[in-house]
Scaffold this motif. Sequence first.
Motif, PDB file in Angstrom:
ATOM      1  N   ALA A 265       0.816  -1.217   0.000  1.00  0.00           N
ATOM      2  CA  ALA A 265       0.000   0.000   0.000  1.00  0.00           C
ATOM      3  C   ALA A 265       0.850   1.267   0.000  1.00  0.00           C
ATOM      4  CB  ALA A 265      -0.937   0.003   1.203  1.00  0.00           C
ATOM      5  N   TYR A 266       2.136   1.149   0.379  1.00  0.00           N
ATOM      6  CA  TYR A 266       3.003   2.329   0.382  1.00  0.00           C
ATOM      7  C   TYR A 266       3.236   2.871  -1.028  1.00  0.00           C
ATOM      8  CZ  TYR A 266       3.966   1.222   5.259  1.00  0.00           C
ATOM      9  OH  TYR A 266       3.829   0.981   6.596  1.00  0.00           O
ATOM     10  N   SER A 267       2.983   2.042  -2.035  1.00  0.00           N
ATOM     11  CA  SER A 267       3.138   2.527  -3.411  1.00  0.00           C
ATOM     12  C   SER A 267       2.115   3.611  -3.735  1.00  0.00           C
ATOM     13  CB  SER A 267       2.982   1.367  -4.398  1.00  0.00           C
ATOM     14  OG  SER A 267       1.660   0.857  -4.375  1.00  0.00           O
ATOM     15  N   ASP A 268       1.031   3.678  -2.950  1.00  0.00           N
ATOM     16  CA  ASP A 268       0.008   4.691  -3.198  1.00  0.00           C
ATOM     17  C   ASP A 268       0.557   6.108  -3.011  1.00  0.00           C
ATOM     18  OD1 ASP A 268      -1.737   2.669  -3.707  1.00  0.00           O
ATOM     19  OD2 ASP A 268      -2.809   2.796  -1.796  1.00  0.00           O
ATOM     20  N   GLU A 269       1.573   6.264  -2.137  1.00  0.00           N
ATOM     21  CA  GLU A 269       2.132   7.598  -1.912  1.00  0.00           C
ATOM     22  C   GLU A 269       2.725   8.168  -3.195  1.00  0.00           C
ATOM     23  OE1 GLU A 269       2.166   9.749   0.698  1.00  0.00           O
ATOM     24  OE2 GLU A 269       0.642   8.361   1.447  1.00  0.00           O
ATOM     25  N   GLY A 270       3.478   7.322  -3.908  1.00  0.00           N
ATOM     26  CA  GLY A 270       4.040   7.770  -5.183  1.00  0.00           C
ATOM     27  C   GLY A 270       2.959   8.065  -6.201  1.00  0.00           C
ATOM     28  N   ALA A 271       1.902   7.227  -6.202  1.00  0.00           N
ATOM     29  CA  ALA A 271       0.808   7.433  -7.151  1.00  0.00           C
ATOM     30  C   ALA A 271       0.053   8.730  -6.851  1.00  0.00           C
ATOM     31  CB  ALA A 271      -0.142   6.237  -7.105  1.00  0.00           C
ATOM     32  N   PHE A 273       1.276  11.418  -5.367  1.00  0.00           N
ATOM     33  CA  PHE A 273       2.141  12.539  -5.743  1.00  0.00           C
ATOM     34  C   PHE A 273       2.133  12.754  -7.258  1.00  0.00           C
ATOM     35  CE2 PHE A 273       6.263  14.119  -7.176  1.00  0.00           C
ATOM     36  CZ  PHE A 273       6.353  15.299  -6.459  1.00  0.00           C
ATOM     37  N   MET A 274       2.108  11.644  -7.994  1.00  0.00           N
ATOM     38  CA  MET A 274       2.215  11.738  -9.450  1.00  0.00           C
ATOM     39  C   MET A 274       0.886  12.074 -10.112  1.00  0.00           C
ATOM     40  SD  MET A 274       4.765  11.386 -11.556  1.00  0.00           S
ATOM     41  CE  MET A 274       5.035  11.354 -13.318  1.00  0.00           C
ATOM     42  N   PHE A 275      -0.203  11.445  -9.642  1.00  0.00           N
ATOM     43  CA  PHE A 275      -1.479  11.544 -10.347  1.00  0.00           C
ATOM     44  C   PHE A 275      -2.581  12.229  -9.544  1.00  0.00           C
ATOM     45  CE2 PHE A 275       0.555   7.463 -11.652  1.00  0.00           C
ATOM     46  CZ  PHE A 275       0.997   7.896 -12.896  1.00  0.00           C
ATOM     47  N   GLY A 276      -2.302  12.584  -8.278  1.00  0.00           N
ATOM     48  CA  GLY A 276      -3.303  13.266  -7.476  1.00  0.00           C
ATOM     49  C   GLY A 276      -4.110  12.310  -6.614  1.00  0.00           C
ATOM     50  N   PRO A 277      -4.899  12.831  -5.684  1.00  0.00           N
ATOM     51  CA  PRO A 277      -5.643  11.976  -4.748  1.00  0.00           C
ATOM     52  C   PRO A 277      -6.728  11.125  -5.405  1.00  0.00           C
ATOM     53  CG  PRO A 277      -6.288  14.280  -4.517  1.00  0.00           C
ATOM     54  CD  PRO A 277      -5.115  14.260  -5.430  1.00  0.00           C
ATOM     55  N   ASP A 278      -7.132  11.468  -6.633  1.00  0.00           N
ATOM     56  CA  ASP A 278      -8.164  10.694  -7.329  1.00  0.00           C
ATOM     57  C   ASP A 278      -7.556   9.670  -8.281  1.00  0.00           C
ATOM     58  OD1 ASP A 278     -10.137  12.195  -6.053  1.00  0.00           O
ATOM     59  OD2 ASP A 278     -10.074  13.754  -7.610  1.00  0.00           O
ATOM     60  N   PHE A 279      -6.340   9.211  -7.979  1.00  0.00           N
ATOM     61  CA  PHE A 279      -5.653   8.303  -8.904  1.00  0.00           C
ATOM     62  C   PHE A 279      -6.399   6.984  -9.099  1.00  0.00           C
ATOM     63  CE2 PHE A 279      -4.204   6.963  -4.776  1.00  0.00           C
ATOM     64  CZ  PHE A 279      -3.954   5.611  -4.881  1.00  0.00           C
ATOM     65  N   ARG A 280      -7.206   6.578  -8.127  1.00  0.00           N
ATOM     66  CA  ARG A 280      -7.932   5.306  -8.248  1.00  0.00           C
ATOM     67  C   ARG A 280      -9.056   5.369  -9.284  1.00  0.00           C
ATOM     68  NH1 ARG A 280      -6.716   5.396  -2.767  1.00  0.00           N
ATOM     69  NH2 ARG A 280      -5.501   3.600  -2.046  1.00  0.00           N
ATOM     70  N   PHE A 284      -6.248   0.744 -12.939  1.00  0.00           N
ATOM     71  CA  PHE A 284      -5.165  -0.099 -13.435  1.00  0.00           C
ATOM     72  C   PHE A 284      -3.915   0.713 -13.747  1.00  0.00           C
ATOM     73  CE2 PHE A 284      -2.784  -2.433 -16.623  1.00  0.00           C
ATOM     74  CZ  PHE A 284      -2.725  -3.698 -16.051  1.00  0.00           C
ATOM     75  N   GLY A 285      -4.082   1.814 -14.457  1.00  0.00           N
ATOM     76  CA  GLY A 285      -2.920   2.590 -14.880  1.00  0.00           C
ATOM     77  C   GLY A 285      -2.249   3.353 -13.762  1.00  0.00           C
ATOM     78  N   PHE A 286      -3.048   3.898 -12.816  1.00  0.00           N
ATOM     79  CA  PHE A 286      -2.493   4.786 -11.795  1.00  0.00           C
ATOM     80  C   PHE A 286      -2.339   4.139 -10.423  1.00  0.00           C
ATOM     81  CE2 PHE A 286      -4.165   8.820 -14.106  1.00  0.00           C
ATOM     82  CZ  PHE A 286      -3.247   8.584 -15.111  1.00  0.00           C
ATOM     83  N   ALA A 287      -2.946   2.969 -10.202  1.00  0.00           N
ATOM     84  CA  ALA A 287      -2.832   2.306  -8.899  1.00  0.00           C
ATOM     85  C   ALA A 287      -2.068   0.990  -8.987  1.00  0.00           C
ATOM     86  CB  ALA A 287      -4.224   2.055  -8.311  1.00  0.00           C
ATOM     87  N   VAL A 288      -2.326   0.204 -10.032  1.00  0.00           N
ATOM     88  CA  VAL A 288      -1.710  -1.117 -10.148  1.00  0.00           C
ATOM     89  C   VAL A 288      -0.281  -1.026 -10.676  1.00  0.00           C
ATOM     90  CG1 VAL A 288      -1.858  -3.349 -11.301  1.00  0.00           C
ATOM     91  CG2 VAL A 288      -3.928  -2.278 -10.403  1.00  0.00           C
ATOM     92  N   LEU A 289      -0.084  -0.305 -11.759  1.00  0.00           N
ATOM     93  CA  LEU A 289       1.245  -0.238 -12.374  1.00  0.00           C
ATOM     94  C   LEU A 289       2.291   0.441 -11.480  1.00  0.00           C
ATOM     95  CD1 LEU A 289       0.334   0.498 -16.105  1.00  0.00           C
ATOM     96  CD2 LEU A 289       0.802  -1.689 -15.000  1.00  0.00           C
ATOM     97  N   PRO A 290       1.979   1.528 -10.744  1.00  0.00           N
ATOM     98  CA  PRO A 290       2.975   2.078  -9.812  1.00  0.00           C
ATOM     99  C   PRO A 290       3.414   1.096  -8.739  1.00  0.00           C
ATOM    100  CG  PRO A 290       1.273   3.711 -10.227  1.00  0.00           C
ATOM    101  CD  PRO A 290       0.809   2.436 -10.872  1.00  0.00           C
ATOM    102  N   LEU A 291       2.512   0.199  -8.355  1.00  0.00           N
ATOM    103  CA  LEU A 291       2.872  -0.815  -7.357  1.00  0.00           C
ATOM    104  C   LEU A 291       4.002  -1.712  -7.871  1.00  0.00           C
ATOM    105  CD1 LEU A 291       0.357  -2.814  -5.233  1.00  0.00           C
ATOM    106  CD2 LEU A 291       2.164  -4.020  -6.412  1.00  0.00           C
ATOM    107  N   ILE A 292       3.964  -2.043  -9.153  1.00  0.00           N
ATOM    108  CA  ILE A 292       5.004  -2.889  -9.748  1.00  0.00           C
ATOM    109  C   ILE A 292       6.354  -2.182  -9.711  1.00  0.00           C
ATOM    110  CG2 ILE A 292       5.724  -4.032 -11.893  1.00  0.00           C
ATOM    111  CD1 ILE A 292       2.739  -4.369 -12.537  1.00  0.00           C
ATOM    112  N   ILE A 293       6.359  -0.869  -9.962  1.00  0.00           N
ATOM    113  CA  ILE A 293       7.605  -0.087  -9.896  1.00  0.00           C
ATOM    114  C   ILE A 293       8.180  -0.139  -8.480  1.00  0.00           C
ATOM    115  CG2 ILE A 293       8.589   2.222 -10.145  1.00  0.00           C
ATOM    116  CD1 ILE A 293       6.358   2.794 -12.199  1.00  0.00           C
ATOM    117  N   PHE A 294       7.334   0.067  -7.494  1.00  0.00           N
ATOM    118  CA  PHE A 294       7.755   0.037  -6.093  1.00  0.00           C
ATOM    119  C   PHE A 294       8.327  -1.329  -5.726  1.00  0.00           C
ATOM    120  CE2 PHE A 294       6.186  -0.958  -1.678  1.00  0.00           C
ATOM    121  CZ  PHE A 294       7.164  -0.263  -1.003  1.00  0.00           C
ATOM    122  N   PHE A 295       7.658  -2.391  -6.149  1.00  0.00           N
ATOM    123  CA  PHE A 295       8.112  -3.737  -5.799  1.00  0.00           C
ATOM    124  C   PHE A 295       9.459  -4.048  -6.458  1.00  0.00           C
ATOM    125  CE2 PHE A 295       8.310  -8.334  -5.869  1.00  0.00           C
ATOM    126  CZ  PHE A 295       7.808  -8.681  -4.629  1.00  0.00           C
TER     127      PHE A 295
END
Length: 642
Positions: A265-271, A273-280, A284-295
């Motif tokens: 869930a810590y990947s949400d912080e980067g998302a 910052f990058m896409f704003g609080p409505d990233f969800r 898929f593009g703004f919540a799922v893919l940033p998680l892969i970068i973090f991992f």
Amino acid sequence: MSVELTSVSKKTEEGLGKENAAFDNGEIDKRSQDVENNSKTAATPALDEKGVVLTIEEEPAEEEEMSKCASAVLTIQTEIYDFINVHWTEIVFVFYIVLIAAYFVYFAIAMAKSFDVNSEPPVRLLVCTLLVTFLLLLKIFFRMFDSQLNELYNQSVKKRIKSADCARITEWIKLLLKIVVFLAIAIYVIVDVAIDNPQSLMSLAGLALYIIIFYCTSINPAKVNWHPVFWGIAIQYILALIILRWEFGYRMFEYLGNRTQEFLAYSDEGAIFMFGPDFRDHFFGFAVLPLIIFFYAMISVLYYLGVMQFIVRNIGQALAFLLGTSPAESLNAAGNIFVGMTESPVMIQPFLKDMTMSELHAIMVGGFATIAGSVYGAYVKFGVPANHLLSASVMSAPAALAMSKLTYPEVEKSKSTMKDFYKMGKSPHRNIIEAASAGASNSVKVVAGIAVHVIAFLSILRFINATLTWFGELVEIEELTLEFICSYVFYPIPFFMGTTPSDCRSVARLIGLKTFTNEFVAYDQLGKIINNKKVFLQYLQSSNSSGWHYNGDDLWLPNYHGNGTLKILTHGILETRSEVVATYALCGFSNFGSMGILLGALGALAPTRKSDLATIVLRAMIAGSAACFMTGCVAGLLYEDF
């Protein structure tokens, strides 16, 4: 040092011609004399075929005078650097001692102030501290007494192990152990499963059916070594027994799944910052893919610290000991639990070119039968149970080796030795920051690949469904789609995994989606179905919950929220048992698209084996799918809701 261009001359057959007057500074004769005397004047090289010659003079470098203060600082720096270089080992040792002492001071204060058996954070700190302390002491012990242990082994144990009498005793022990384990499993299944839940025996029939089918279609049935096959399935069963039947094991994996969710869930912080609080809103593009970068960044850091090598090496050694598989294929199977089918072979790249065909097949099956840790987080985001995904990844590793050795048995002499366990590559990075940065950069290709594949396959799927629907309407068949066809073609697979009969078509549809598109699409659909059940249960608790019914595969909820709204749950709902079986059965990269990805990755790592890899890739993909289905069979046999 300064350089001065003193003249340019034209070289003729008689020697140097008249020099350019523009460069005549009154020192031409001096230059010629200095050249003859090998003085500080540079040589006059010919620059091209036209005979133009440059004459260059170099002036000696002027030595800068150093002040007494600067000289003193330089002397102090030199002494400090020399001291550090000479005593570097002692300095590092003292640093570690101070660091460990400081941690234990903190640990003692934390335990004194906040320890409570019923409180999770201090218990987590206590367990982690004890575990890490044990591993450190174990490492220190083997480092201190490594030579003595090796000497003892070579002088006493090794000779006895290699003796003929010991070999015969070992074979008898192996046979006896197999009989004991088989009888224990059989008795447990009869007493605890067959009597209380006889419909679960369909999963056992499915397990036997897969073994028979793949033995009959084996590349060489006469050469099948049943040792890795038996122990691969037995380990899978024992792990399932711990995870699904033992309440402590179930709660432990549930706890690990929850902690993993917290971590991811810590990947949400980067998302954010990058896409704003409505990233969800663009999940898929703004919540799922940033998680892969973090991992990816975290895995790279763990690899730099040596944690990944330690874990993979020990799991690989355990698999090699129990299944009798070679070190290279055991390391790959262990690595596939944590990383993907293209990353795990990198750890064993030096061995790929000399592997037997059976070992290459095992490498490929291991990749197809498991998922990467990076996409694990993505599937959790979809709503798939984290604890079952985690246990499916672990259970599929021995199953992949078992199915691989059944369908493509070893007929060659492996060049791999036990020393290969310690030949895993080290991280090329110089510090943690570089490792994290490199991990994030490496994820770009993966993230882009996942995004374009999902876009492409969903678009192609939509086109195929539209085409099939058009053909169906011409003969008065409505809603003819690829999912509809798969729900019937793949129906026997979930049926023999022990899925509830009413859910078999839905699970078969998901298996078809996974096979012809990818597991991302299938898990996305499964997550939506799991969420449908939550919506349906909330609807049943309301006062206006009457009148719900199925319309085809969709569940219709009239008067939703009591305002007359019709809520349609696409693809309906599944029973909890069917959700669990589907989670295990879909947990792998075995689809037609992954064949090209794996061929490209392994072909780049071992160019001389490209033709061999292309020969076995389809068989490996089918065996990988079967390993996933066997994991589903074991889950269906032993699943019990706590």
